[in-house]
Design a protein around this motif. Structure first.
Motif, PDB file in Angstrom:
ATOM      1  N   ALA A   7      -8.114   7.974  -2.181  1.00 49.67           N
ATOM      2  CA  ALA A   7      -7.336   8.530  -3.292  1.00 49.67           C
ATOM      3  C   ALA A   7      -7.327   7.605  -4.504  1.00 49.67           C
ATOM      4  O   ALA A   7      -6.986   8.029  -5.610  1.00 49.67           O
ATOM      5  CB  ALA A   7      -5.901   8.801  -2.840  1.00 49.67           C
ATOM      6  N   ILE A   8      -7.684   6.348  -4.315  1.00 48.49           N
ATOM      7  CA  ILE A   8      -7.698   5.381  -5.414  1.00 48.49           C
ATOM      8  C   ILE A   8      -9.081   5.405  -6.052  1.00 48.49           C
ATOM      9  O   ILE A   8     -10.084   5.135  -5.395  1.00 48.49           O
ATOM     10  CB  ILE A   8      -7.336   3.977  -4.914  1.00 48.49           C
ATOM     11  N   VAL A  27       2.093   1.765  -3.507  1.00 44.34           N
ATOM     12  CA  VAL A  27       1.012   2.267  -4.370  1.00 44.34           C
ATOM     13  C   VAL A  27       0.810   3.762  -4.148  1.00 44.34           C
ATOM     14  O   VAL A  27       0.692   4.546  -5.106  1.00 44.34           O
ATOM     15  CB  VAL A  27      -0.296   1.495  -4.097  1.00 44.34           C
ATOM     16  N   ARG A  28       0.787   4.172  -2.872  1.00 44.68           N
ATOM     17  CA  ARG A  28       0.582   5.596  -2.572  1.00 44.68           C
ATOM     18  C   ARG A  28       1.763   6.430  -3.049  1.00 44.68           C
ATOM     19  O   ARG A  28       1.584   7.539  -3.570  1.00 44.68           O
ATOM     20  CB  ARG A  28       0.373   5.761  -1.071  1.00 44.68           C
ATOM     21  N   ALA A  29       2.981   5.913  -2.873  1.00 42.51           N
ATOM     22  CA  ALA A  29       4.164   6.661  -3.306  1.00 42.51           C
ATOM     23  C   ALA A  29       4.170   6.855  -4.813  1.00 42.51           C
ATOM     24  O   ALA A  29       4.693   7.855  -5.323  1.00 42.51           O
ATOM     25  CB  ALA A  29       5.429   5.927  -2.862  1.00 42.51           C
ATOM     26  N   LEU A  50       0.832  -1.206   0.000  1.00 42.55           N
ATOM     27  CA  LEU A  50       0.000   0.000   0.000  1.00 42.55           C
ATOM     28  C   LEU A  50       0.868   1.259   0.000  1.00 42.55           C
ATOM     29  O   LEU A  50       0.548   2.250  -0.670  1.00 42.55           O
ATOM     30  CB  LEU A  50      -0.928  -0.003   1.207  1.00 42.55           C
ATOM     31  N   ALA A  51       1.967   1.221   0.753  1.00 46.74           N
ATOM     32  CA  ALA A  51       2.869   2.380   0.775  1.00 46.74           C
ATOM     33  C   ALA A  51       3.473   2.617  -0.609  1.00 46.74           C
ATOM     34  O   ALA A  51       3.610   3.766  -1.056  1.00 46.74           O
ATOM     35  CB  ALA A  51       3.975   2.151   1.806  1.00 46.74           C
ATOM     36  N   ARG A 106      -3.861   6.058  -9.240  1.00 45.03           N
ATOM     37  CA  ARG A 106      -5.314   6.252  -9.079  1.00 45.03           C
ATOM     38  C   ARG A 106      -6.094   5.038  -9.566  1.00 45.03           C
ATOM     39  O   ARG A 106      -7.188   4.782  -9.107  1.00 45.03           O
ATOM     40  CB  ARG A 106      -5.765   7.497  -9.860  1.00 45.03           C
ATOM     41  N   LEU A 114      -7.332  -1.451  -0.594  1.00 40.22           N
ATOM     42  CA  LEU A 114      -7.261  -0.491  -1.699  1.00 40.22           C
ATOM     43  C   LEU A 114      -8.553   0.327  -1.782  1.00 40.22           C
ATOM     44  O   LEU A 114      -8.522   1.539  -2.007  1.00 40.22           O
ATOM     45  CB  LEU A 114      -7.007  -1.216  -3.009  1.00 40.22           C
ATOM     46  N   GLY A 165       1.560   7.428  -6.536  1.00 33.76           N
ATOM     47  CA  GLY A 165       0.463   8.319  -6.885  1.00 33.76           C
ATOM     48  C   GLY A 165      -0.581   7.649  -7.778  1.00 33.76           C
ATOM     49  O   GLY A 165      -1.271   8.322  -8.558  1.00 33.76           O
ATOM     50  N   ASP A 209      -8.898   3.299   0.550  1.00 33.25           N
ATOM     51  CA  ASP A 209      -8.100   4.490   0.272  1.00 33.25           C
ATOM     52  C   ASP A 209      -8.881   5.381  -0.700  1.00 33.25           C
ATOM     53  O   ASP A 209      -9.030   5.059  -1.880  1.00 33.25           O
ATOM     54  CB  ASP A 209      -6.766   4.082  -0.333  1.00 33.25           C
TER      55      ASP A 209
END
Length: 495
Positions: free
Chosen positions: A329-330, A302-304, A299-300, A308, A324, A306, A327
């Motif tokens: 943001a996804i 995926v977030r790093a 997950l870290a 979507r 997922l 960016g 979150d």
């Protein structure tokens, strides 16, 4: 050819809804091998029986046929058991007449279609090359009680002995869709023959019909070989695809090893790798489970990146999918797995039927194999293969690479896999035994880096590596993680 299906579920008359055939009338259907009739010899609230009778015209089947005139003797095409003995023709009729029931769909009684029911199946004349013992070997592991009696060659002349035909009765508590799929696959397997040419399409049919149960069947190889008419290339392909079907959670053994005592190297002790939450202080004797650390690391990443639009390739029972979706943001999650059973469990755990329309619109979940091109996998910002590659036979890794890195080609690919060097730290894991029974291999850190570097170079990515779990100075971390980032056009030229 005759097949009867009996149930004693309360009320038994609901069998008509599940089969999508009205108990009050006889229905006839033109199928590719003749005419199929569906009728109910017995209807009632306590017990209902549906019958499928297939009429085959053996002359019509060979009319206009090209090729050798005889099948063993001059009239062999016309004098045979085709109109009477269950075979691949009955399997085809089951698929054509009970198509919706095979998929397990029933709009008016979906809960019943999803439930295991008391069922009795009867096939009065089943050719079986292997006898009653083989019938038991293929049906009993699927939960059936098997009664198989050999049919005499001639009841009036007992000294002639038994024929190769069985009077087969199956009893068990099974979903109707599963029961029909068992028959669809296994009738031609027991006969060890098919009435039509077997091509590559048959591999897809086998994986679709048997994906939920065949991968773990003790007679998997025999069933696959016979279903595919002993064609070696097709059999090898089918077994490779079935090997990707992981009907148990790939993390099961990792989780069980969490409770095992880890042998600490001198001067080193196991400590949690993730910071404790303020309301739950970490304790040295209660490290964060490895599966949680693995999901946290993914997950870290995926977030790093960016990302979507994120794909969970080989999603299993949907644990990462749940995270997922949590979150905000996804914007879109694509969840795929080769196992239909795993997807059914994922749908249940994710509570798809209770999701809001907005949440449901963010999720696409479907069956797909990572070794076959699928346009639905394209257009993603990031794809995750979490504990997936080790379940693929090594000869199929190239196909997976072409599908994921070549065709789908997301901006970021995140791959995790066990580090086999770390296995010596698990006291309860015997030497040489993989962490999961379905692992086709487990890589050392060098092997994983060599594979990842080669994949990145061939497909225009750069790759970096991170440890997941406690990083042992001697054998590394229990899980190894690679993050592939697609090179920009100018970077690719420079590289």
């Amino acid at each position: 050819m005759l097949l009867t299906i009996t149930t004693t579920v309360d009320p038994a008359s609901d069998l008509g809804f599940l089969l999508h055939k009205h108990p009050g009338r006889v229905q006839s259907f033109d199928v590719s091998v003749g005419t199929a009739h569906v009728f109910y010899p017995e209807t009632g609230e306590r017990r209902t029986t549906a019958a499928l009778l297939l009429e085959v015209d053996p002359v019509g089947l060979v009319r206009g046929r090209h090729g050798p005139a005889g099948e063993g003797f001059s009239l062999g095409q016309y004098v045979n058991d085709r109109p009477y003995a269950a075979s691949s023709m009955l399997a085809v009729a089951i698929k054509e007449v009970f198509r919706t029931a095979l998929t397990g769909r029933c709009a008016s009684h979906q809960e019943l279609a999803d439930s295991a029911l008391p069922l009795e199946l009867h096939v009065p004349a089943l050719p079986c090359r292997g006898g009653a013992d083989l019938a038991r070997r293929v049906f009993e592991p699927l939960g059936w009680r098997v009664t198989a009696a050999a049919v005499p060659l001639d009841p009036a002349t007992p000294r002639w002995g038994e024929s190769r035909y069985l009077d087969l009765r199956l009893a068990g508590t099974v979903r109707l869709a599963d029961a029909l799929n068992h028959l669809y696959v296994l009738l031609p397997v027991l006969d060890d023959a098919k009435h039509y040419w077997v091509s590559t399409d048959e591999v897809d049919k086998l994986v679709r019909a048997g994906g939920d149960w065949l991968a773990a069947h003790p007679e998997k190889e025999l069933i696959t070989r016979r279903y595919l008419a002993h064609k070696r290339e097709l059999t090898r392909d089918a077994l490779a695809r079935l090997a990707e079907v992981d009907d148990t959670d790939p993390e099961d053994l990792d989780n069980s090893l969490e409770g095992a005592r880890v042998i600490d190297p001198p001067g080193w002790s196991v400590q949690p790798d993730q910071p404790a939450r303020p309301d739950q202080p970490a304790r040295p004797d209660q490290p964060v489970p490895l599966n949680e650390q693995r999901r946290g690391a993914v997950l870290a990443a995926v977030r790093a990146a960016g990302a979507r639009r994120v794909g969970d390739f080989g999603c299993g029972e949907g644990v990462l999918v749940r995270d997922l979706l949590a979150d905000a943001a996804i914007e879109q999650v694509v969840a795929t797995d080769v196992s239909a059973r795993a997807l059914q469990i994922a749908a249940r755990k994710l509570k798809l039927e209770r999701m809001s329309d907005r949440q449901r619109d963010r999720l696409r979940i479907f069956q797909s194999s990572l070794t076959y091109r699928d346009d639905r996998l394209a257009g993603l910002d990031a794809a995750v293969l979490m504990e997936v590659v080790e379940h693929i036979d090594p000869p199929r890794l190239g196909a997976m690479e072409r599908v994921v890195f070549g065709h789908a080609s997301p901006s970021t690919v995140i791959v995790t896999t066990p580090n086999v060097e770390y296995n010596v730290r698990y006291e309860t894991l015997p030497p040489g035994v993989p962490r999961h029974r379905d692992h086709r291999f487990e890589w050392t850190r060098r092997e994983f880096r060599d594979w990842a570097d080669a994949v990145a170079g061939r497909n225009g990515y750069r790759v970096r590596f991170l440890p997941v779990g406690a990083d042992d100075p001697e054998v590394g971390s229990p899980t190894q993680l690679a993050i592939f980032d697609k090179l920009r056009a100018d970077e690719a030229v420079t590289a």
